[in-house]
Design a protein around this motif. Structure first.
Motif, PDB file in Angstrom:
ATOM      1  N   THR A  58       0.842  -1.196   0.000  1.00 46.80           N
ATOM      2  CA  THR A  58       0.000   0.000   0.000  1.00 46.80           C
ATOM      3  C   THR A  58       0.880   1.250   0.000  1.00 46.80           C
ATOM      4  OG1 THR A  58      -1.689  -1.182   1.257  1.00 46.80           O
ATOM      5  CG2 THR A  58      -1.839   1.215   1.203  1.00 46.80           C
ATOM      6  N   HIS A  60       1.070   5.169   0.597  1.00 45.35           N
ATOM      7  CA  HIS A  60       0.400   6.284   1.265  1.00 45.35           C
ATOM      8  C   HIS A  60       1.045   7.578   0.789  1.00 45.35           C
ATOM      9  CE1 HIS A  60      -1.613   3.716   4.293  1.00 45.35           C
ATOM     10  NE2 HIS A  60      -0.533   2.966   4.152  1.00 45.35           N
ATOM     11  N   GLN A  62       0.760  11.711   1.144  1.00 46.89           N
ATOM     12  CA  GLN A  62       0.171  12.826   1.881  1.00 46.89           C
ATOM     13  C   GLN A  62       0.302  14.083   1.035  1.00 46.89           C
ATOM     14  OE1 GLN A  62       1.374  12.980   5.904  1.00 46.89           O
ATOM     15  NE2 GLN A  62       0.093  14.725   6.394  1.00 46.89           N
ATOM     16  N   ARG A  69      -5.903  16.297  -4.058  1.00 44.96           N
ATOM     17  CA  ARG A  69      -6.202  14.958  -3.550  1.00 44.96           C
ATOM     18  C   ARG A  69      -7.469  14.408  -4.198  1.00 44.96           C
ATOM     19  NH1 ARG A  69      -7.813  15.803   1.689  1.00 44.96           N
ATOM     20  NH2 ARG A  69      -5.830  16.813   1.920  1.00 44.96           N
ATOM     21  N   SER A  73      -7.713  11.245  -6.853  1.00 46.21           N
ATOM     22  CA  SER A  73      -8.475  10.074  -6.418  1.00 46.21           C
ATOM     23  C   SER A  73      -9.284   9.465  -7.563  1.00 46.21           C
ATOM     24  CB  SER A  73      -9.388  10.422  -5.244  1.00 46.21           C
ATOM     25  OG  SER A  73     -10.431  11.264  -5.669  1.00 46.21           O
ATOM     26  N   LYS A  76      -6.831   6.722  -9.437  1.00 47.60           N
ATOM     27  CA  LYS A  76      -5.963   5.908  -8.579  1.00 47.60           C
ATOM     28  C   LYS A  76      -5.391   4.689  -9.307  1.00 47.60           C
ATOM     29  CE  LYS A  76      -7.580   6.806  -3.896  1.00 47.60           C
ATOM     30  NZ  LYS A  76      -8.175   6.201  -2.699  1.00 47.60           N
ATOM     31  N   LYS A  94      -2.454  -0.921  -3.700  1.00 44.76           N
ATOM     32  CA  LYS A  94      -3.444   0.025  -3.223  1.00 44.76           C
ATOM     33  C   LYS A  94      -2.792   1.385  -3.015  1.00 44.76           C
ATOM     34  CE  LYS A  94      -6.835   0.402   0.531  1.00 44.76           C
ATOM     35  NZ  LYS A  94      -7.262  -0.165   1.804  1.00 44.76           N
ATOM     36  N   ILE A  96      -3.423   5.153  -1.184  1.00 48.21           N
ATOM     37  CA  ILE A  96      -4.206   5.949  -0.241  1.00 48.21           C
ATOM     38  C   ILE A  96      -3.680   7.376  -0.298  1.00 48.21           C
ATOM     39  CG2 ILE A  96      -4.775   6.316   2.184  1.00 48.21           C
ATOM     40  CD1 ILE A  96      -4.588   3.291   2.575  1.00 48.21           C
ATOM     41  N   ARG A  98      -3.900  11.071   1.347  1.00 46.99           N
ATOM     42  CA  ARG A  98      -4.301  11.745   2.578  1.00 46.99           C
ATOM     43  C   ARG A  98      -4.051  13.231   2.452  1.00 46.99           C
ATOM     44  NH1 ARG A  98      -0.875   8.665   6.984  1.00 46.99           N
ATOM     45  NH2 ARG A  98       0.084   7.497   5.386  1.00 46.99           N
TER      46      ARG A  98
END
Length: 98
Positions: A58, A60, A62, A69, A73, A76, A94, A96, A98
């Motif tokens: 995954t 991540h 930020q 963001r 999204s 993705k 994956k 993510i 943030r």
């Protein structure tokens, strides 16, 4: 410590052997993912990226801009595919934001 080989081997093969022997692949993957993100996303996105962290499979990311963001999204899966293609292996499953 592995035994020294008497035959000549290339630097590439020696480094690959060293990385495998010392289980350094995960750490190198983290560095390579961060470099790939910076290369593929360009200066516009990199200016708003505050942290890049790979945990298992995954990624991540930020971001300091909520608008960016939201925009990222929507794509993705495309971003995941681009990063995996750049890395040459399926590291990221994956994403993510943030």
């Amino acid at each position: 410590m592995p035994k020294r080989h008497n035959e000549h081997i290339s630097i590439k093969d020696a480094l690959k052997e060293f990385v495998e022997a010392n289980n350094l692949e995960k750490g190198l993957d983290k560095v390579n993912v961060a470099d790939a993100w910076k290369k593929l996303m360009g200066n516009g996105v990199n200016n708003y990226t505050t942290a890049i962290n790979l945990q298992r499979d995954t990624l991540h990311i930020q971001l300091s801009s909520s608008v960016l963001r939201e925009e990222l999204s929507y794509g993705k899966q495309k971003i995941i595919n681009m990063l995996n293609e750049e890395l040459g292996k399926d590291i990221i499953k994956k994403l993510i934001l943030r």
